[in-house]
Structures are given as structure tokens and as C-alpha cells.
Design an enzyme around this catalytic site. Structure first.
Site, PDB file in Angstrom:
ATOM      1  N   SER A   1     -23.839   8.113  26.268  1.00  0.00           N
ATOM      2  CA  SER A   1     -22.963   8.695  25.262  1.00  0.00           C
ATOM      3  C   SER A   1     -22.361  10.001  25.767  1.00  0.00           C
ATOM      4  CB  SER A   1     -23.728   8.893  23.953  1.00  0.00           C
ATOM      5  OG  SER A   1     -22.866   9.273  22.918  1.00  0.00           O
TER       6      SER A   1
ATOM      7  N   ASP B   1     -15.705  10.185  22.563  1.00  0.00           N
ATOM      8  CA  ASP B   1     -16.700  10.448  23.598  1.00  0.00           C
ATOM      9  C   ASP B   1     -16.661   9.351  24.665  1.00  0.00           C
ATOM     10  OD1 ASP B   1     -17.905   8.378  22.246  1.00  0.00           O
ATOM     11  OD2 ASP B   1     -19.871   9.317  22.114  1.00  0.00           O
TER      12      ASP B   1
ATOM     13  N   ASP C   1     -18.402   6.815  25.729  1.00  0.00           N
ATOM     14  CA  ASP C   1     -18.635   5.395  25.453  1.00  0.00           C
ATOM     15  C   ASP C   1     -17.897   4.913  24.204  1.00  0.00           C
ATOM     16  OD1 ASP C   1     -20.487   6.792  23.790  1.00  0.00           O
ATOM     17  OD2 ASP C   1     -21.625   4.948  23.517  1.00  0.00           O
TER      18      ASP C   1
ATOM     19  N   ASP D   1     -17.807   5.588  20.922  1.00  0.00           N
ATOM     20  CA  ASP D   1     -18.354   5.296  19.594  1.00  0.00           C
ATOM     21  C   ASP D   1     -18.267   6.483  18.638  1.00  0.00           C
ATOM     22  OD1 ASP D   1     -20.349   6.844  20.726  1.00  0.00           O
ATOM     23  OD2 ASP D   1     -21.977   5.434  20.336  1.00  0.00           O
TER      24      ASP D   1
END
Length: 642
Positions: free
Chosen positions: A188, A341, A343, A345
Site C-alpha cells: 500500500s 496511493d 496500489d 485502493d
């Protein structure tokens, strides 16, 4: 085993330079028969150079599943010559850090194998399929391909994207391909030296109990046995084509409630977007293009780069992460800044105020905008009404703003609260899917699914967490920054049609329900000593809960780690060490350890009626929360030093 090496390690342990757990883990590590040259040479170097602190970091424990799966360092604080390999000194090493507590070949391979073996046990005799995705982090593609080839050896068919793709797209694709599971390689918004492994079940949701514990058992059974790799499966992972992106984009667009709002956004708004060097660049520009939205990209942040060179942290919660985008927005006279961000999500945003400057929206504010907009629009369209409102649901984590509960109460829809971690929201969505009674659920058109749920199940309006994660549709079972971007543009377009900005719209919500303010305070404690301190602090607050803060007496205390707690639907909330303190005058404090970082988190919140004007109420609440956080930090120091 090298006797000199063993003697040196034993001597360091006797002299208390190595922790007991480190010493035993090193003994086990050295007994492994399949140590690679990099592992052997790196361990020798760290021991010879007496890097005891580094060895403690790498070996004092094994990686374990938290709210985000497995996360750990791929690069040590000390990078050995063997790990550096042929890589230049100004970039990442050639090989990931060795050690039981690091993200490396051994741990990633074990995790993939343990996950596969569990799925083989759950789905005996089936031809298993697992989808794999990754973000832009160091070693992410390498770990993805390692997982793919490892799975193929176990006769599990692996599907890989051609390049980085977001976490929510992985979740969707598991369902779209009717796969048995998914793997996402990401950490993340953690620092560049971290990476992680997240496992998803066939419903597209991250593993929850009992699946998570069972996978851990399988991983532990594998870790000391190299022979599990000596299987006769052959083949290469299948690389997914552009149809996977198209299917996902089509699904994201099912969240649209007011197409006219997007038309207004096209006419009146200009967006600046940054993927913060991550996966958002793969989908979000395509979404904006399909709806004719005017936007600019931050040029220095569109290139995938695991160093995240333009930000201190690639976290849209961090105001500094949006600074380049805000500067570009001022230059381009844009109205809204959006960042996601690595990734893909979590989404952060900033909105131009009346002074021409940009105000950052918190995760709580973004979710509140979505919840109010979607609920009010659904009632306005007649989709929700007095007869079926009890079948509609907003879902939030327990640490997320209580403004969501007020919105739910106002419209007589349900508000379900879960533990932190979107997997718990995903578990609710699976429950509602099963309640619908629809076979082959995803093949039914969205409107049909909604109609059935409003007749005999539960219809999901939207869900979210204070940490900038939201979802506005059950086509995906994780938070989705791609759909959040489209949703924010739609809400902004609807507000613009009514001569409002997003800030004006948010203020109208506060005027209706009162002002809700929140503050997240974090304290970081790294390494083995830090882990012990986190346990000590939580234990102290559990055994000696504060009686008052700033003259507000405690009127309630809930321990989610010991007592049974049930949500509004009667479902038992899983046990977790989380402490909730209720104080007079609508003040609340929740304390929990982070599931993905070496942090303890303090969630402060207050709710004030609007007296003497909204701006004065905002200032008073901000001052109160800041003062409260100062007192909490002083209190923590006292508890540590007792």
C-alpha cells in the site's frame, strides 16, 4: 553448519546482543538444507560485521497476517554485498533482504504455496485458478512472477496482469474469472523498503477467519520443507489481455447515479490527478476520458517508481503527498485535486475554496459526502423509499466518523459497523450476496441484483473507512480508489449544478446534522522493543482506563478483545485488541494497534451542535482535538515510564 559462525552467534546470544527468539530462529534458519548463496553469504556478512541490531530486526519473529496480509521489509537497514549483487548503489538491491521477518523469495514462495494448499483442501478435485497482481514497488513484479511459477508447479493455473494493476481490480478479476483466489503484491502506502502479500478468497475479499488461520497453518507446515517445491507441475502463467481492463471499467461505471452530474462536471470542472507513482495511472485516465472530464496529470508522478521519489510518503492521507498536484492545480486554475496511493485502493482529495486556495478533505469527509449523496439521490430517484429503506445499508468501520450513523438514522437505512479492515466490509457483502438467492450472482445485471436485494436481502449503498478507503458497489470486495475518483467527480458535478463546491456541499451536511470532527494520532514503535511497547501500552489502557480527559468524564468503555460484541445485524464481531472509551459531551477515543505498521493508533472524535456559526464551531472542535491529543501523548509517556 559453519562452526565458527555458530560459535559467534551463540556468544552474541550469551552476551545478550541477540534476542532469544532471534537466536532460536537463526538456529532454525541455519539448519535449512536449501539455503541460497545469497542467504548464506548475507548471514555470514551480518554476523562477521556484528550487525546484531539488524539480525534482531530480520529474525526476531516471522511475518504474520494482519489486516492487510503479510508485510515486511524487502530491503534491510543494512544491505549486504550479496543482496546488493550487481545493482548500483543509488537504487534497490538485486535481491530482497534475507530473514524470517522480511519479504523475500522464501517467505513469498511459502505464502503462495500455503495459500494454494489451503485452496486445494477447500476445493478438492477442482482445477484451481489464482489471479495475481502487483503495484509499482521494488520486487513487486518479481514476486508476482515468482508466485505464478510456484503455483504452476503445484498444478494451479496462475493469471497475471501484463503490468501493475490496482488492488480493487485484482478483487474484481478474481470474481470475473471465477477464480478460486487472488494474490496482490503490495504494501500500500508503506515506505519504499516495504512490500507485502495479500491473499483473496474466491469472493474477491481478503482472507478472514477461519480462512486466514488455516492458510497460516499451511504456510508454517511448508516453511521448513523444501520438498514441496519439487512437484511436477509445468506451464507458465497466463497473461491477461485488455478485456480484463474493459470488464473492470464497465463494472466501475455501474456506480453512476446521475449521468447529468458527470455532464456538468465535464462543462464546469477541471481536475488535477496524481497516481503517486502507482497503479492509478492504468485506469483512472481512461475513466475520466470516457466521460469527457477535463484533467491534468502531474508529470513527475505518473511514472511507476518504487522509490516514490517526489514524496516523503506515497500516502494520500499525508498533505505533503498532494503538494505537487496542488501547485499544478493553482497553475492550471483547476477546481479539484485527486491522488491515489500506489496500489490504487485509497484516494485523497483537495478542493479549491473561496480564497482560491486548496482545502484537503479527510477520509471521513470524503466518505460522508459519498454516503449522503448516494442515499439522498436514491431516495430522490424513488429507488429507496419508506417501505424498503430498512433493506438498504451503509457500512463503516468502528473508527470511522459517526456522521455516517446520523445520515443513516435520518433516512431510516441501516448503518453496520465493522472492525478496521475492508475485508470485514467484504464479508458483509458476501452475506448480502448469499441472501439474494441469485445463482451466478455477477452475471445478473446490476439493476436486477439491486431490485432483488431491496425485496429480500440487503442493498449496499456504500461503505468506507476513515483511512481514505471507500467502495460504492459490490462488484468489488475491497476499497476502490478508481471508483472513488469517479464518484467524487460525480458528486462535485452534482454540487456544481446547484451552484456549490464540494466544500459548500459538505457544509450543508454539517448544517443538517451538526459538526463532526475527528483526529488520528499515531505513535510509531519499531523493532522488537517497539512491539513490546505497543503491547504494554494497550495493556495499560485496558487495565487502567482513563477516567476523564479535559474535564469530560468517561461514561463508557468497550474492550473488543475480551468481551463479545455484536453488530446491528446480530453478527458477532471478531475479537481484536481495540479499546473504545466514551466521554461526556459526545467525545470518543478508540485505541488499537495497526495491523500493517509498527504503530499504535488513537482515534479521537467529537460531535458539536452548531452554535455561533459553523466556522466558529469548526475552530473550537479543532482546538479541542489538538489539545486532547497533546494530553494523550503525555499520558502514554507516563504509562511507559511507570
Amino acid at each position: 553448519m559453519n562452526s565458527l559462525l555458530q560459535d559467534t552467534i551463540e556468544k552474541a546470544f550469551r552476551e545478550q546482543k541477540l534476542l532469544e527468539t532471534t537466536f532460536h530462529n537463526l538456529e532454525e534458519f541455519l539448519s535449512l538444507k536449501d539455503l541460497s548463496a545469497v542467504e548464506r553469504e548475507s548471514l555470514n556478512e551480518l554476523v562477521q560485521n556484528q550487525n546484531w541490531e539488524e539480525l534482531n530486526e530480520r529474525f526476531y519473529k516471522r511475518l504474520s497476517f494482519g489486516t492487510g496480509g503479510i508485510r515486511g521489509r524487502t530491503m534491510g537497514r543494512v544491505i549486504t554485498k550479496a543482496e546488493r549483487g550487481s545493482a548500483s548503489l543509488d537504487g534497490p538491491p538485486q535481491y530482497p533482504a534475507i530473514g524470517f521477518n522480511c519479504m523475500n523469495d522464501r517467505n513469498v514462495r511459502s505464502a503462495a504455496l500455503g495459500f494454494a494448499r489451503y485452496l486445494q483442501r477447500v476445493f478438492p478435485g477442482e482445477a484451481l485458478k489464482i489471479v495475481i497482481s502487483h503495484d509499482s514497488r521494488h520486487f513487486s513484479r518479481y514476486f508476482s512472477e515468482l508466485c505464478g511459477h510456484t503455483l504452476e508447479k503445484t498444478k494451479v493455473k496462475a493469471f497475471l496482469f501484463p503490468s501493475q494493476r490496482s488492488t480493487p481490480q485484482l478483487s474484481f478479476t478474481v470474481r470475473w474469472l471465477k477464480a478460486h483466489g487472488g494474490i496482490m503484491i503490495t504494501a500500500s502506502h508503506n515506505p519504499p523498503y516495504d512490500n507485502g502479500f495479500k491473499a483473496y478468497f474466491k469472493d474477491g475479499c481478503q482472507l478472514i477467519e477461519p480462512h486466514a488461520s488455516e492458510v497460516i497453518k499451511e504456510v508454517e507446515a511448508i516453511e521448513s520443507r523444501a520438498d514441496y517445491l519439487l512437484q511436477d507441475g509445468e506451464g507458465s502463467p497466463i497473461i491477461l489481455g485488455p478485456e480484463a481492463d474493459s470488464a473492470y471499467i464497465d463494472a466501475v461505471e455501474t456506480i453512476i447515479l446521475e449521468p447529468q452530474a458527470l455532464s456538468t462536471a465535464q462543462e464546469k470542472l477541471k481536475i488535477v490527478y496524481s497516481p503517486l507513482h502507482g497503479t492509478g495511472i492504468e485506469i483512472i485516465p481512461k475513466l475520466l476520458d470516457r466521460h469527457g472530464i477535463r484533467y491534468c496529470l502531474v508529470p513527475s508522478q505518473i511514472i511507476p517508481d518504487g522509490n516514490f521519489p517526489t514524496v516523503k510518503s506515497p500516502n494520500p492521507e499525508d498533505p505533503a503527498a498532494l503538494s505537487l498536484a496542488i501547485n499544478l492545480a493553482l497553475e492550471q486554475k483547476a477546481d479539484i485535486v485527486i491522488a491515489t496511493d500506489p496500489d490504487g485502493d485509497r484516494m485523497g482529495a483537495a478542493v479549491k475554496n473561496k480564497q482560491g486556495e486548496f482545502d484537503l478533505l479527510t477520509g471521513n469527509q470524503i466518505f460522508s459526502l459519498f454516503a449522503y449523496y448516494r442515499t439522498s439521490r436514491l431516495f430522490e430517484q424513488g429507488i429507496l423509499n419508506a417501505q424498503n429503506a430498512h433493506r438498504a445499508v451503509l457500512i463503516k468501520s468502528l473508527v470511522t466518523t459517526d456522521l455516517i450513523k446520523k445520515i443513516a438514522e435520518h433516512y431510516h437505512v441501516q448503518c453496520v459497523e465493522t472492525l478496521t479492515g475492508f475485508k470485514y466490509i467484504g464479508a458483509k457483502l458476501l452475506k448480502y450476496e448469499l441472501q439474494s438467492g441469485l445463482e451466478d450472482y455477477d452475471n445478473h445485471p446490476f439493476n436486477e441484483r439491486r431490485a432483488v436485494q431491496l425485496q429480500k436481502g440487503k442493498y449496499f449503498i456504500c461503505g468506507g473507512e476513515e483511512s481514505y478507503g471507500t467502495s460504492c458497489g459490490d462488484y468489488v470486495r475491497d476499497k476502490d480508489a478508481n471508483s472513488a475518483t469517479l464518484e467524487l467527480v460525480e458528486v462535485a458535478g452534482w454540487a456544481a449544478r446547484h451552484s456549490m463546491t464540494l466544500l459548500d456541499y459538505l457544509d450543508s451536511i454539517y448544517t443538517t446534522f451538526g459538526y463532526f470532527a475527528e483526529k488520528l494520532g499515531t505513535m510509531t514503535f519499531e523493532g522488537p522493543e517497539g512491539s513490546n511497547l505497543i503491547v504494554q501500552i494497550l495493556k495499560s489502557y485496558r487495565e487502567n482506563p482513563p477516567g476523564e480527559f479535559l474535564g469530560n468524564k468517561r461514561v463508557g468503555f468497550d474492550d473488543f478483545g475480551l468481551a463479545d460484541h455484536y453488530d446491528i445485524e446480530g453478527d458477532l464481531i471478531p475479537k481484536e485488541i481495540m479499546l473504545r472509551f466514551i466521554f461526556e459531551n459526545n467525545n470518543k477515543l478508540i485505541i488499537r494497534g495497526s495491523g500493517t505498521e509498527p504503530k499504535i493508533k488513537f482515534y479521537l472524535s467529537t460531535h458539536s451542535p452548531i452554535e455561533n456559526g459553523l466556522e466558529k464551531t469548526k475552530d473550537n472542535a479543532t482546538h479541542f482535538l489538538n489539545r486532547w491529543w497533546e494530553i494523550i501523548q503525555q499520558d502514554v509517556k507516563r504509562r511507559i515510564n511507570r
